[in-house]
Design a protein around this motif. Structure first.
Motif, PDB file in Angstrom:
ATOM      1  N   PRO A   1       0.800  -1.235   0.000  1.00  0.00           N
ATOM      2  CA  PRO A   1       0.000   0.000   0.000  1.00  0.00           C
ATOM      3  C   PRO A   1       0.829   1.279   0.000  1.00  0.00           C
ATOM      4  CG  PRO A   1      -0.069  -1.075   2.151  1.00  0.00           C
ATOM      5  CD  PRO A   1       0.587  -2.035   1.224  1.00  0.00           C
ATOM      6  N   LEU A   2       2.079   1.209   0.455  1.00  0.00           N
ATOM      7  CA  LEU A   2       2.936   2.391   0.500  1.00  0.00           C
ATOM      8  C   LEU A   2       3.860   2.479  -0.720  1.00  0.00           C
ATOM      9  CD1 LEU A   2       3.884   2.257   4.296  1.00  0.00           C
ATOM     10  CD2 LEU A   2       2.043   3.558   3.215  1.00  0.00           C
ATOM     11  N   MET A   3       3.563   1.687  -1.747  1.00  0.00           N
ATOM     12  CA  MET A   3       4.398   1.656  -2.944  1.00  0.00           C
ATOM     13  C   MET A   3       4.584   3.030  -3.587  1.00  0.00           C
ATOM     14  SD  MET A   3       3.999  -0.483  -6.498  1.00  0.00           S
ATOM     15  CE  MET A   3       3.403  -1.933  -5.648  1.00  0.00           C
ATOM     16  N   PRO A   4       3.553   3.877  -3.680  1.00  0.00           N
ATOM     17  CA  PRO A   4       3.767   5.203  -4.290  1.00  0.00           C
ATOM     18  C   PRO A   4       4.857   6.016  -3.594  1.00  0.00           C
ATOM     19  CG  PRO A   4       1.425   4.728  -4.157  1.00  0.00           C
ATOM     20  CD  PRO A   4       2.120   3.642  -3.394  1.00  0.00           C
ATOM     21  N   LEU A   5       4.982   5.854  -2.282  1.00  0.00           N
ATOM     22  CA  LEU A   5       6.042   6.556  -1.554  1.00  0.00           C
ATOM     23  C   LEU A   5       7.408   6.017  -1.974  1.00  0.00           C
ATOM     24  CD1 LEU A   5       6.807   8.560   0.755  1.00  0.00           C
ATOM     25  CD2 LEU A   5       6.717   6.588   2.304  1.00  0.00           C
ATOM     26  N   TRP A   6       7.516   4.704  -2.098  1.00  0.00           N
ATOM     27  CA  TRP A   6       8.783   4.093  -2.517  1.00  0.00           C
ATOM     28  C   TRP A   6       9.111   4.453  -3.971  1.00  0.00           C
ATOM     29  CZ3 TRP A   6      12.335   2.241   0.583  1.00  0.00           C
ATOM     30  CH2 TRP A   6      11.961   1.817   1.867  1.00  0.00           C
ATOM     31  N   GLU A   7       8.100   4.529  -4.819  1.00  0.00           N
ATOM     32  CA  GLU A   7       8.329   4.919  -6.214  1.00  0.00           C
ATOM     33  C   GLU A   7       8.946   6.315  -6.273  1.00  0.00           C
ATOM     34  OE1 GLU A   7       8.057   2.975  -8.736  1.00  0.00           O
ATOM     35  OE2 GLU A   7       6.224   1.790  -8.731  1.00  0.00           O
ATOM     36  N   ARG A   8       8.435   7.208  -5.446  1.00  0.00           N
ATOM     37  CA  ARG A   8       8.967   8.569  -5.425  1.00  0.00           C
ATOM     38  C   ARG A   8      10.387   8.566  -4.850  1.00  0.00           C
ATOM     39  NH1 ARG A   8       5.063  13.314  -3.305  1.00  0.00           N
ATOM     40  NH2 ARG A   8       3.810  12.318  -4.948  1.00  0.00           N
TER      41      ARG A   8
ATOM     42  N   LYS B   1       5.769   0.838  11.976  1.00  0.00           N
ATOM     43  CA  LYS B   1       4.850   0.108  11.125  1.00  0.00           C
ATOM     44  C   LYS B   1       3.752   1.084  10.742  1.00  0.00           C
ATOM     45  CE  LYS B   1       2.237  -4.208  11.546  1.00  0.00           C
ATOM     46  NZ  LYS B   1       1.856  -5.296  12.501  1.00  0.00           N
ATOM     47  N   PHE B   2       3.574   1.346   9.421  1.00  0.00           N
ATOM     48  CA  PHE B   2       2.667   2.378   8.955  1.00  0.00           C
ATOM     49  C   PHE B   2       1.477   1.767   8.223  1.00  0.00           C
ATOM     50  CE2 PHE B   2       6.619   4.495   9.724  1.00  0.00           C
ATOM     51  CZ  PHE B   2       6.256   5.743  10.214  1.00  0.00           C
ATOM     52  N   ALA B   3       0.287   2.257   8.573  1.00  0.00           N
ATOM     53  CA  ALA B   3      -0.950   1.790   7.955  1.00  0.00           C
ATOM     54  C   ALA B   3      -1.119   2.429   6.578  1.00  0.00           C
ATOM     55  CB  ALA B   3      -2.138   2.134   8.851  1.00  0.00           C
ATOM     56  N   PRO B   4      -1.951   1.838   5.706  1.00  0.00           N
ATOM     57  CA  PRO B   4      -2.205   2.428   4.379  1.00  0.00           C
ATOM     58  C   PRO B   4      -2.704   3.866   4.445  1.00  0.00           C
ATOM     59  CG  PRO B   4      -3.015   0.174   4.440  1.00  0.00           C
ATOM     60  CD  PRO B   4      -2.585   0.512   5.842  1.00  0.00           C
ATOM     61  N   SER B   5      -3.416   4.208   5.520  1.00  0.00           N
ATOM     62  CA  SER B   5      -3.951   5.566   5.632  1.00  0.00           C
ATOM     63  C   SER B   5      -2.857   6.617   5.794  1.00  0.00           C
ATOM     64  CB  SER B   5      -4.910   5.646   6.831  1.00  0.00           C
ATOM     65  OG  SER B   5      -4.207   5.402   8.050  1.00  0.00           O
ATOM     66  N   ALA B   6      -1.640   6.174   6.113  1.00  0.00           N
ATOM     67  CA  ALA B   6      -0.537   7.126   6.295  1.00  0.00           C
ATOM     68  C   ALA B   6       0.051   7.594   4.969  1.00  0.00           C
ATOM     69  CB  ALA B   6       0.563   6.475   7.145  1.00  0.00           C
ATOM     70  N   LEU B   7      -0.320   6.946   3.869  1.00  0.00           N
ATOM     71  CA  LEU B   7       0.315   7.237   2.588  1.00  0.00           C
ATOM     72  C   LEU B   7       0.166   8.686   2.164  1.00  0.00           C
ATOM     73  CD1 LEU B   7       1.778   6.385   0.006  1.00  0.00           C
ATOM     74  CD2 LEU B   7      -0.450   5.712  -0.938  1.00  0.00           C
ATOM     75  N   GLU B   8      -1.043   9.194   2.163  1.00  0.00           N
ATOM     76  CA  GLU B   8      -1.279  10.544   1.632  1.00  0.00           C
ATOM     77  C   GLU B   8      -0.508  11.609   2.407  1.00  0.00           C
ATOM     78  OE1 GLU B   8      -2.419  12.705  -1.439  1.00  0.00           O
ATOM     79  OE2 GLU B   8      -3.007  10.596  -1.197  1.00  0.00           O
ATOM     80  N   PRO B   9      -0.618  11.648   3.731  1.00  0.00           N
ATOM     81  CA  PRO B   9       0.166  12.666   4.454  1.00  0.00           C
ATOM     82  C   PRO B   9       1.677  12.470   4.310  1.00  0.00           C
ATOM     83  CG  PRO B   9      -0.957  11.186   5.988  1.00  0.00           C
ATOM     84  CD  PRO B   9      -1.524  10.914   4.650  1.00  0.00           C
ATOM     85  N   LEU B  10       2.135  11.231   4.151  1.00  0.00           N
ATOM     86  CA  LEU B  10       3.563  10.994   3.932  1.00  0.00           C
ATOM     87  C   LEU B  10       4.011  11.568   2.591  1.00  0.00           C
ATOM     88  CD1 LEU B  10       3.958   7.338   5.262  1.00  0.00           C
ATOM     89  CD2 LEU B  10       5.073   9.383   6.200  1.00  0.00           C
ATOM     90  N   LEU B  11       3.194  11.384   1.560  1.00  0.00           N
ATOM     91  CA  LEU B  11       3.528  11.925   0.239  1.00  0.00           C
ATOM     92  C   LEU B  11       3.621  13.449   0.279  1.00  0.00           C
ATOM     93  CD1 LEU B  11       1.361   9.665  -2.114  1.00  0.00           C
ATOM     94  CD2 LEU B  11       3.856   9.667  -1.899  1.00  0.00           C
ATOM     95  N   ASN B  12       2.809  14.053   1.126  1.00  0.00           N
ATOM     96  CA  ASN B  12       2.815  15.521   1.226  1.00  0.00           C
ATOM     97  C   ASN B  12       4.082  16.053   1.896  1.00  0.00           C
ATOM     98  OD1 ASN B  12       0.296  15.681   0.013  1.00  0.00           O
ATOM     99  ND2 ASN B  12      -0.807  15.607   1.988  1.00  0.00           N
ATOM    100  N   LEU B  13       4.833  15.157   2.571  1.00  0.00           N
ATOM    101  CA  LEU B  13       6.016  15.587   3.298  1.00  0.00           C
ATOM    102  C   LEU B  13       7.320  15.184   2.622  1.00  0.00           C
ATOM    103  CD1 LEU B  13       4.910  14.666   6.952  1.00  0.00           C
ATOM    104  CD2 LEU B  13       4.950  16.941   5.924  1.00  0.00           C
ATOM    105  N   THR B  14       7.230  14.497   1.490  1.00  0.00           N
ATOM    106  CA  THR B  14       8.444  13.953   0.881  1.00  0.00           C
ATOM    107  C   THR B  14       9.438  15.026   0.457  1.00  0.00           C
ATOM    108  OG1 THR B  14       7.308  13.854  -1.266  1.00  0.00           O
ATOM    109  CG2 THR B  14       7.351  11.830   0.063  1.00  0.00           C
ATOM    110  N   SER B  15       8.943  16.120  -0.078  1.00  0.00           N
ATOM    111  CA  SER B  15       9.855  17.182  -0.543  1.00  0.00           C
ATOM    112  C   SER B  15      10.317  18.060   0.609  1.00  0.00           C
ATOM    113  CB  SER B  15       9.173  18.041  -1.611  1.00  0.00           C
ATOM    114  OG  SER B  15       8.845  17.257  -2.741  1.00  0.00           O
ATOM    115  N   LYS B  16       9.395  18.494   1.438  1.00  0.00           N
ATOM    116  CA  LYS B  16       9.704  19.466   2.474  1.00  0.00           C
ATOM    117  C   LYS B  16      10.515  18.871   3.617  1.00  0.00           C
ATOM    118  CE  LYS B  16       7.503  22.834   5.565  1.00  0.00           C
ATOM    119  NZ  LYS B  16       6.228  23.390   6.044  1.00  0.00           N
TER     120      LYS B  16
END
Length: 379
Positions: free
Chosen positions: A119-126, A357-372
């Motif tokens: 579920p956190l694959m988009p974060l790893w892709e980035r 250990k991160f739940a799928p719901s953590a994905l969106e807020p994590l993506l928002n923090l990747t750059s900053k």
């Protein structure tokens, strides 16, 4: 006077005969050597021709039943069809020559041990984006599950042949060894990180890559726990090969150098003892690698994990973090929580590179923090 002349003629005649004999003899030797050389060249050439034209027959006669073992390529060949024994045998081979016959760029192998989806694959892709030649991905999922990703994904065709895995059993340690062995088939892989579907990176790729590639040590937590959850899991049936004082415990989320990965995959003696005697309530994934390294390669281990886990809730499983937990301050605290740890011959405040250990719901807020916060670059 006449007698002297006759004697001279007889002497000359004998000399002529001797010279003739020597000429014939030398000529015979020369002809013989030339003929022998031609014959030798002929038979050598025929022997070489026979050897090369029949090489495949020789391999077949060596009782290597799987043709894939003779045609093993590196990263691309994950559908090799090896049995586990064949895979571990092939992966434990080590070149004797220090130099490589190709331009080798050392890579980090990211090995995902998962039940199914990531579920956190988009974060790893980035995280991976823009660094293709510096990493490899390997996924061990339950048999029958297939990742549905585009051909441009870092996870495309990166699943390895797998078997069923149950928590707390030796099958979990077997899956870890299977991931290591598949990653070792690529000679460019230099470091090996075990991750789960609930793991995240907390730094950008260049920092993680430099930290691991430049490390003189592997990162495996290994400590002596005198309680029933540590030494209490030891079996005296492991004597005399494994003694109680050598027994260790630690997090299963390891990071290994190529040298130690090869030694773990090549081991049969000690792993067999764990398979026989480390039964449920022993948890081989928390003891096998930790004990093996302590016994033989402790000087090559930093004796700490680079994966942060929250055990503050107690119990057999760590806390699971969801969307409500993900803030800029929380991620910054993971990156720099005030602790200092050894790195090679120095001290550093960068002690963790990953977290779970991160739940799928953590994905969106994590993506928002990747750059900053995490410093991911946008390509």
């Amino acid at each position: 006077m006449k007698s002297t002349t006759v004697d001279r003629h007889i002497g000359l005649l004998n000399l002529a005969k001797t010279l003739s004999f020597l000429v014939v003899f030398v000529a015979g030797v020369v002809v013989g050597m030339t003929a022998s050389s031609q014959i030798n060249r002929y038979f050598v050439s025929q022997a070489k021709l026979y050897f090369y034209s029949n090489m495949n027959n020789h391999f077949s006669a060596m009782q290597i039943p799987n043709p894939a073992l003779r045609n093993c390529s590196s990263e691309a060949n994950l559908t090799h069809g090896f049995s586990d024994n064949e895979l571990f045998w092939r992966a434990s081979m080590v070149p004797r020559r220090a130099e490589y016959p190709f331009k080798r760029v050392p890579k980090v192998a990211f090995m995902f041990l998962t039940r199914g989806p990531l579920p956190l694959m988009p974060l790893w892709e980035r995280f991976f984006e823009g660094h293709r030649k510096y990493f490899s991905v390997y996924v061990h999922a339950l048999p029958g599950f297939e990742l549905n990703v585009s051909m441009h994904s870092a996870f495309y065709k990166r699943q390895i042949p797998s078997k069923n895995v149950e928590w707390g059993t030796v099958a979990l340690a077997e899956a870890e060894r299977r991931l290591l062995a598949n990653a070792l088939l690529d000679f460019s892989n230099e470091r090996f990180v075990l991750l789960s579907e609930s793991c995240i990176p907390i730094y950008n790729f260049p920092i993680v890559y430099k930290y691991l590639i430049n490390s003189d040590y592997s990162f495996v937590e290994s400590y002596d726990d005198p309680s029933r959850y540590g030494r209490g899991r030891y079996s005296r049936n492991m004597l005399p090969d494994i003694k109680l004082y050598q027994w260790r415990k630690g997090s299963q989320w390891f990071e290994l150098s190529r040298e130690l990965a090869v030694n773990i995959v090549a081991d049969t003696k000690y792993y067999t003892l764990f398979k026989k005697y480390c039964k449920p309530s022993c948890y081989p994934d928390e003891h096998y690698i930790q004990t093996f390294l302590n016994m033989f390669y402790g000087s090559l281990n930093a004796n700490r994990s680079v994966t942060w886990v929250d055990w503050s809730m107690g119990g057999p499983h760590p806390a699971t973090l969801g969307a409500a937990n993900i803030t800029e301050g929380f991620i910054q605290a993971l990156r720099n929580n005030g602790t200092v740890c050894p790195y090679n011959s120095e001290k550093t405040s960068v002690c963790y590179l990953f977290a779970r250990k991160f739940a799928p719901s953590a994905l969106e807020p994590l993506l928002n923090l990747t750059s900053k916060v995490m410093g991911f670059k946008n390509f």
